[in-house]
Design a protein around this motif. Sequence first.
Motif, PDB file in Angstrom:
ATOM      1  N   LYS A  61      20.640  44.146  31.585  1.00 12.80           N
ATOM      2  CA  LYS A  61      20.327  43.132  32.609  1.00 12.80           C
ATOM      3  C   LYS A  61      21.546  42.855  33.489  1.00 12.80           C
ATOM      4  N   MET A  62      22.725  42.838  32.891  1.00 14.20           N
ATOM      5  CA  MET A  62      23.952  42.630  33.663  1.00 14.20           C
ATOM      6  C   MET A  62      24.170  43.787  34.644  1.00 14.20           C
ATOM      7  N   TYR A  63      23.911  45.004  34.183  1.00 14.29           N
ATOM      8  CA  TYR A  63      24.011  46.158  35.086  1.00 14.29           C
ATOM      9  C   TYR A  63      22.961  46.070  36.191  1.00 14.29           C
ATOM     10  N   ASP A  64      21.757  45.647  35.828  1.00 13.91           N
ATOM     11  CA  ASP A  64      20.698  45.505  36.832  1.00 13.91           C
ATOM     12  C   ASP A  64      21.089  44.489  37.907  1.00 13.91           C
ATOM     13  N   ASP A  65      21.794  43.441  37.510  1.00 15.01           N
ATOM     14  CA  ASP A  65      22.251  42.440  38.477  1.00 15.01           C
ATOM     15  C   ASP A  65      23.241  43.053  39.464  1.00 15.01           C
ATOM     16  N   ILE A  66      24.070  43.972  38.972  1.00 17.16           N
ATOM     17  CA  ILE A  66      25.012  44.668  39.865  1.00 17.16           C
ATOM     18  C   ILE A  66      24.244  45.571  40.821  1.00 17.16           C
ATOM     19  N   VAL A  67      23.234  46.263  40.291  1.00 13.35           N
ATOM     20  CA  VAL A  67      22.401  47.136  41.133  1.00 13.35           C
ATOM     21  C   VAL A  67      21.750  46.343  42.262  1.00 13.35           C
ATOM     22  N   ALA A  68      21.333  45.124  41.957  1.00 11.05           N
ATOM     23  CA  ALA A  68      20.640  44.293  42.953  1.00 11.05           C
ATOM     24  C   ALA A  68      21.583  43.649  43.962  1.00 11.05           C
ATOM     25  N   ASP A  69      22.886  43.703  43.698  1.00  9.91           N
ATOM     26  CA  ASP A  69      23.878  43.072  44.574  1.00  9.91           C
ATOM     27  C   ASP A  69      24.350  44.066  45.625  1.00  9.91           C
ATOM     28  N   ARG A  70      23.847  43.954  46.829  1.00 11.72           N
ATOM     29  CA  ARG A  70      24.184  44.911  47.894  1.00 11.72           C
ATOM     30  C   ARG A  70      25.630  44.838  48.344  1.00 11.72           C
ATOM     31  N   LYS A  79      35.784  34.700  39.050  1.00  8.53           N
ATOM     32  CA  LYS A  79      36.877  34.102  39.810  1.00  8.53           C
ATOM     33  C   LYS A  79      37.779  35.083  40.551  1.00  8.53           C
ATOM     34  N   ALA A  80      37.778  36.337  40.163  1.00  8.29           N
ATOM     35  CA  ALA A  80      38.746  37.295  40.708  1.00  8.29           C
ATOM     36  C   ALA A  80      38.427  37.679  42.147  1.00  8.29           C
ATOM     37  N   PRO A  81      39.416  38.234  42.882  1.00  8.13           N
ATOM     38  CA  PRO A  81      39.143  38.793  44.214  1.00  8.13           C
ATOM     39  C   PRO A  81      38.073  39.878  44.121  1.00  8.13           C
ATOM     40  N   PHE A  82      37.489  40.223  45.257  1.00  9.16           N
ATOM     41  CA  PHE A  82      36.275  41.049  45.287  1.00  9.16           C
ATOM     42  C   PHE A  82      36.402  42.351  44.501  1.00  9.16           C
ATOM     43  N   GLY A  83      37.462  43.124  44.728  1.00  7.45           N
ATOM     44  CA  GLY A  83      37.586  44.424  44.076  1.00  7.45           C
ATOM     45  C   GLY A  83      37.594  44.320  42.563  1.00  7.45           C
ATOM     46  N   TYR A  84      38.379  43.422  42.037  1.00  9.57           N
ATOM     47  CA  TYR A  84      38.444  43.231  40.585  1.00  9.57           C
ATOM     48  C   TYR A  84      37.158  42.616  40.048  1.00  9.57           C
ATOM     49  N   ARG A  85      36.469  41.851  40.891  1.00 11.02           N
ATOM     50  CA  ARG A  85      35.248  41.193  40.441  1.00 11.02           C
ATOM     51  C   ARG A  85      34.201  42.216  40.000  1.00 11.02           C
ATOM     52  N   THR A  86      34.023  43.253  40.801  1.00  8.40           N
ATOM     53  CA  THR A  86      33.025  44.274  40.463  1.00  8.40           C
ATOM     54  C   THR A  86      33.425  45.037  39.207  1.00  8.40           C
ATOM     55  N   LEU A  87      34.707  45.411  39.120  1.00  2.00           N
ATOM     56  CA  LEU A  87      35.188  46.105  37.924  1.00  2.00           C
ATOM     57  C   LEU A  87      34.997  45.239  36.687  1.00  2.00           C
ATOM     58  N   ALA A  88      35.300  43.947  36.822  1.00  2.00           N
ATOM     59  CA  ALA A  88      35.159  43.037  35.687  1.00  2.00           C
ATOM     60  C   ALA A  88      33.701  42.905  35.265  1.00  2.00           C
ATOM     61  N   ARG A  89      32.789  42.880  36.233  1.00  2.00           N
ATOM     62  CA  ARG A  89      31.363  42.792  35.907  1.00  2.00           C
ATOM     63  C   ARG A  89      30.921  44.024  35.121  1.00  2.00           C
ATOM     64  N   LEU A  90      31.383  45.186  35.520  1.00  2.00           N
ATOM     65  CA  LEU A  90      31.036  46.413  34.815  1.00  2.00           C
ATOM     66  C   LEU A  90      31.596  46.414  33.397  1.00  2.00           C
ATOM     67  N   ARG A  91      32.855  45.974  33.267  1.00  2.00           N
ATOM     68  CA  ARG A  91      33.468  45.945  31.940  1.00  2.00           C
ATOM     69  C   ARG A  91      32.844  44.876  31.050  1.00  2.00           C
ATOM     70  N   ALA A  92      32.484  43.744  31.630  1.00  2.52           N
ATOM     71  CA  ALA A  92      31.824  42.691  30.853  1.00  2.52           C
ATOM     72  C   ALA A  92      30.496  43.200  30.291  1.00  2.52           C
TER      73      ALA A  92
END
Length: 217
Positions: free
Chosen positions: A112-121, A85-98
């Motif tokens: 797998k969660m990290y791999d999903d971030i890698v795949a997100d251009r 739900k967060a704005p873009f900048g916090y969204r990426t940080l939150a994904r990494l922390r999650a």
Amino acid sequence: MSELFDEVDEEVRREQLKKLWDKYSLYFIALMVLIVAAVGGWRGYQYLEAKKAAEAGATFEKAVELSEQGKHAEAETAFADLAAKAPFGYRTLARLRAAAETSARDPKAAAKMYDDIVADRSVGSEWQDLAKIRAASLLVDSASYADIQQRLETSAEPKSTFRHSARELLALSAWRNNDMTAARKWVDAIAEDGETPPSLRSRAEALQALLPPVAKS
């Protein structure tokens, strides 16, 4: 005489301006209204975005506090909610922390969660590289060297931001998988890079001491 001509010219100009105003005044007023509305809308958008960012920042800090208190399940839920739900900048940080919170209970799910971030251009190359490093660090004890190599070889290139960590993980993976030639390659790359951090250089030297004689530099 010249003054008379000037007065006539001035009167003509007034008449022309009046005709133009009578013809286009509604368009002009509409344009001004649109400009005012656009500026007001932009200011309103900026205010809302700033408010969202402030709220996300506060929520992020609370999630960090939960993590520091050892409440990892709650922190994981909070970061996952922010990631959605967060704005873009916090969204990426939150994904990494999650993903980091998940790693304590389920390393494979976290990878797998990290791999999903890698795949997100959309997240940007540096965030993608960091996610690659995090995923590989979770898998280095169990994955094949070929898998770690596929994940990290581009991150180990000379100008890569995270090349030092990537090379260390590649060296460890090669050593654990009994590929001493590859292990020596990455230990040498660490040693030859003048910007290698001292602590990493020391660990590489310790690993080099474990290599069999034929694999030493």
